[in-house]
Write a protein that holds these residues in place. Structure first.
Motif: not given
Length: 419
Positions: A131-151
């Motif tokens: 849970k702590a990791n998921s919360i901390a990862y959110q700023p990066a995850l949003e860029k991925i999940a929102n497909f802002d970048i090629n990944w």
């Protein structure tokens, strides 16, 4: 190079490993000249990381920055760290990754950890750390999940993973077998994997075009232990294979991939569903998941193994009990035909149709790149700190598409496409 990595490299076909690296860069990412690359991997995957770095720089990469994780260091934490450690995560690292993505960097992850690494550890500590990791990862995850970048995500045959997939074989034999299975599923066992991926992407695109033409209001899954109606988000759009990110680069996020997928309506899911394959989540195996939905929310959840971890996951946040993805995969997919349980979602999700708890993909809306988070939520898109896929398809599952007028169109019968 350590003795361990040298020994592993000796039993893995170097030509196919190099092809996998090339496919990751050219097809998975379509890395652009001058573009930076942020790469995460287990330390065991160093041979693949080096080849990816070589192909990335040949493609004109500005800077390749790798980050490594080590299974023994992870276990040391669970054995020795103070209790408060399990409510912490390296937010500074993920904030840095988010800044890199905002600045135009691509992201590549190499999967390959032992799927049962944490199976004997305190499940409460595992859940808290996740849970702590998921919360901390959110700023990066949003860029991925929102497909802002090629990944992109690819895999490496870590021996500790291979022992789980082939428990009856010596480690070197198991690792060689897992390597061959990864190469086959990733379509790099032929002479021209780039051409093979272009043909595969075209086939997946034809499936998405068929589904988008119908614009179903919902999907109905039926079969043993399953009677589930998944409402689809307003203005949803099906995707599969190659997709174009908001930065204009067309990439293949998952290698391998056999799915076509879209966004469910977070408040319009009803009924019950039973998993058809185990879910390996952060080192814990969760088996025989059975959940019941009311008005889009899971109100009851059971599992024959890992139930405590499952319920901790569902309590991550409000969106964790709602769906962020529904995906269709034929039972006859190459990964399903292999007969292997990989204990790795990247592979196992491509053996069966599946759903995902948590965060939706904003790209799975018509003109999704132009929608605000509020507009996505209004159309039924879910928001959460997690995104966890688990399998609900098999050769005994039927799927119907339901129109707004209640009409029904067969989509899958016995786990296979009807058209």
């Amino acid at each position: 190079m350590t003795t361990h990595s040298r020994d592993v490299s000796a039993i893995i076909d170097p030509v196919k490993l190099d092809r996998l690296a090339e496919v990751a860069v050219r097809i998975g990412l379509q890395l652009q000249p001058g573009q930076d690359l942020v790469l995460t991997a287990p330390v065991a995957a160093l041979p693949l990381v080096r080849r990816i770095a070589e192909h990335a720089y040949k493609a004109g990469a500005g800077l390749v920055t790798p980050f490594f994780a080590d299974e023994e260091i992870t276990l040391v934490r669970y054995r020795n760290a103070p209790d408060a450690s399990f409510d912490r995560a390296s937010g500074w690292l993920y904030e840095g990754m988010a800044r890199a993505f905002a600045g135009g960097a691509a992201r590549l992850a190499i999967a390959g950890d032992n799927p049962l690494l944490l199976s004997s550890q305190d499940p409460e500590k595992v859940a808290r750390a996740n849970k702590a990791n998921s919360i901390a990862y959110q700023p990066a995850l949003e860029k991925i999940a929102n497909f802002d970048i090629n990944w992109n995500i690819v895999s490496y045959p870590n021996p500790s993973w291979a022992r789980q997939v082939f428990p009856g074989d010596p480690e070197d034999v198991a690792t060689a077998k897992l390597a061959d299975a990864i190469f086959a599923a990733s379509r790099v066992d032929g002479d021209d994997p780039v051409a093979a991926w272009k043909a595969h992407n075209a086939a997946l695109r034809r499936r998405t075009e068929w589904l988008n033409a119908y614009a179903f209001h919902a999907l109905h899954f039926t079969g043993p232990g399953t009677d589930l109606t998944v409402g689809l988000a307003d203005g949803h759009e099906w995707h599969g294979g190659a997709s174009t990110a908001k930065n204009g680069i067309t990439c293949n996020p998952n290698i391998p991939t056999e799915e076509v997928f879209t966004t469910p309506h977070a408040r319009r899911v009803e009924g019950h569903v039973t998993s058809t394959k185990p879910l390996s989540h952060q080192g814990t195996l969760i088996e025989n998941i059975s959940v019941r939905f009311e008005e889009g929310r899971i109100v009851e959840a059971k599992a024959s193994r890992g139930e405590e971890v499952l319920n901790k996951v569902l309590d991550t946040d409000e969106g964790a009990r709602r769906l962020g993805e529904v995906a269709l995969v034929p039972h006859s997919s190459p990964i399903s035909k292999s007969g292997l349980l990989f204990y790795n979602t990247l592979f196992d999700e491509n053996a069966a149709s599946h759903i995902a708890l948590g965060q939706c993909y904003s790209k799975c809306f018509i003109n999704g790149a132009s929608l605000s988070q509020e507009e996505i939520a209004t159309r039924g898109g879910n928001k959460s700190f997690i995104h966890i896929d688990w399998m609900i398809g098999s050769d005994k599952i039927n799927v119907d598409g339901i129109g707004k007028d209640g009409s029904r169109i067969p989509v899958m019968r016995g786990g296979e496409w009807v058209a």
